[in-house]
Write an enzyme that holds these catalytic residues in place. Structure first.
Site, PDB file in Angstrom:
ATOM      1  N   TYR A 182      -9.408 -11.665  -3.137  1.00  0.00           N
ATOM      2  CA  TYR A 182      -8.294 -12.915  -2.725  1.00  0.00           C
ATOM      3  C   TYR A 182      -9.143 -14.200  -2.546  1.00  0.00           C
ATOM      4  O   TYR A 182      -8.653 -15.319  -2.674  1.00  0.00           O
ATOM      5  CB  TYR A 182      -7.674 -12.391  -1.379  1.00  0.00           C
ATOM      6  CG  TYR A 182      -6.686 -11.153  -1.496  1.00  0.00           C
ATOM      7  CD1 TYR A 182      -6.160 -10.598  -2.748  1.00  0.00           C
ATOM      8  CD2 TYR A 182      -6.470 -10.398  -0.529  1.00  0.00           C
ATOM      9  CE1 TYR A 182      -5.534  -9.824  -2.997  1.00  0.00           C
ATOM     10  CE2 TYR A 182      -5.770  -9.245  -0.690  1.00  0.00           C
ATOM     11  CZ  TYR A 182      -5.184  -9.019  -1.936  1.00  0.00           C
ATOM     12  OH  TYR A 182      -4.585  -7.871  -1.863  1.00  0.00           O
ATOM     13  N   ILE A 224      -5.298  -6.450 -13.555  1.00  0.00           N
ATOM     14  CA  ILE A 224      -3.702  -6.177 -13.444  1.00  0.00           C
ATOM     15  C   ILE A 224      -3.394  -7.090 -12.110  1.00  0.00           C
ATOM     16  O   ILE A 224      -2.332  -7.672 -12.111  1.00  0.00           O
ATOM     17  CB  ILE A 224      -3.468  -5.031 -13.736  1.00  0.00           C
ATOM     18  CG1 ILE A 224      -3.969  -4.523 -15.042  1.00  0.00           C
ATOM     19  CG2 ILE A 224      -1.923  -4.786 -13.182  1.00  0.00           C
ATOM     20  CD1 ILE A 224      -3.634  -3.078 -15.219  1.00  0.00           C
ATOM     21  N   GLY A 279      -9.488  -2.804 -12.300  1.00  0.00           N
ATOM     22  CA  GLY A 279     -10.733  -3.030 -13.141  1.00  0.00           C
ATOM     23  C   GLY A 279     -10.467  -3.838 -14.591  1.00  0.00           C
ATOM     24  O   GLY A 279     -11.454  -4.143 -15.219  1.00  0.00           O
ATOM     25  N   ASN A 321     -10.516  -3.076   3.838  1.00  0.00           N
ATOM     26  CA  ASN A 321     -10.567  -3.116   2.295  1.00  0.00           C
ATOM     27  C   ASN A 321     -11.142  -4.500   1.908  1.00  0.00           C
ATOM     28  O   ASN A 321     -10.598  -5.263   1.614  1.00  0.00           O
ATOM     29  CB  ASN A 321      -9.114  -3.225   1.943  1.00  0.00           C
ATOM     30  CG  ASN A 321      -8.886  -3.006   0.511  1.00  0.00           C
ATOM     31  OD1 ASN A 321      -9.786  -2.965  -0.345  1.00  0.00           O
ATOM     32  ND2 ASN A 321      -7.390  -2.859   0.122  1.00  0.00           N
ATOM     33  N   VAL A 362      -1.946  -1.233  -7.818  1.00  0.00           N
ATOM     34  CA  VAL A 362      -2.320  -0.816  -9.273  1.00  0.00           C
ATOM     35  C   VAL A 362      -2.691   0.505  -9.157  1.00  0.00           C
ATOM     36  O   VAL A 362      -3.515   0.860  -8.262  1.00  0.00           O
ATOM     37  CB  VAL A 362      -3.448  -1.600  -9.863  1.00  0.00           C
ATOM     38  CG1 VAL A 362      -3.821  -1.127 -11.355  1.00  0.00           C
ATOM     39  CG2 VAL A 362      -2.834  -3.310  -9.864  1.00  0.00           C
TER      40      VAL A 362
END
EC number: 2.3.1.-
Length: 207
Positions: free
Chosen positions: A125, A90, A87, A118, A81
């Site tokens: 997730y 999406i 934020g 990350n 994204v």
């Protein structure tokens, strides 16, 4: 996607690994038997604004794999994204749509990988219900490429790009020809898989 793929590689600090061409992406994704499928998130015009050219602000690239333990799986290779549209949920919408497609195709698992630095993506997730297989089961991901792959295959293996000279099997037609032949089907498929998003609010912090 040809623009956003390199953006994703830059975000992941792996820009030097991008070797594929736009022509190869088109041929591999829009042929009769595509190697991958893609969802795109598009910017919708505000109420009262005229409909202009589509602006893609994110995408998810996935393909189907198989597990001898679990059967049909889907692998989410890329999810990206653009920074100014983060934020808004999406990324979550893209993942949920891929999960929907997977269930419709009889898949029992949705798999993806993430770099160890990350943490934000890993937390997302996990919040959506994914399990960290390295943490839970000790799996590590390996790959062969380049010279290592050629040595593994042996000297008699013929790279796909060279088969037009060495093999009687025909090579796929040029990417542009594929796009022209499949343009009605491609347009219909993309319309079903587009995810509409709204413009970010002015002054809103983008995460």
């Amino acid at each position: 996607m040809t623009r956003h793929g390199p953006e994703l590689a830059e975000f992941e600090k792996l820009s030097d690994q991008v070797k594929i061409t736009e022509e190869a992406l088109r041929a591999d994704g829009f042929g009769e038997n595509p190697f991958y499928h893609c969802l795109v998130a598009e910017l919708l015009p505000a109420p009262g604004e005229p409909q202009g050219p589509c602006v893609v602000v994110g995408y998810g690239l996935y393909y189907f794999i198989y597990s001898t333990w679990k059967g049909r799986n889907v692998y989410l290779e890329d999810i990206y994204v653009k920074p100014e549209y983060r934020g808004q949920g999406i990324g979550s919408k893209i993942i949920k749509k891929v999960a929907e497609v997977a269930l419709e195709r009889g898949c029992s698992q949705l798999r993806l990988a993430v770099l160890d630095w990350n943490e934000r993506a890993m937390n997302l997730y996990k919040a959506l219900g994914a399990r960290d297989l390295t943490e839970a089961e000790g799996w590590h991901s390996f790959r062969f490429e380049g010279e290592a792959m050629r040595e593994l295959a042996g000297s008699e293996a013929i790279p796909w790009a060279s088969r037009s000279l060495a093999s009687p099997h025909p090579t796929p037609p040029p990417a542009q020809a594929l796009l022209r032949e499949l343009s009605p089907l491609t347009t219909a498929s993309l319309k079903e898989e587009r995810l509409g998003v709204t413009k970010p609010e002015v002054g809103k912090e983008q995460n």
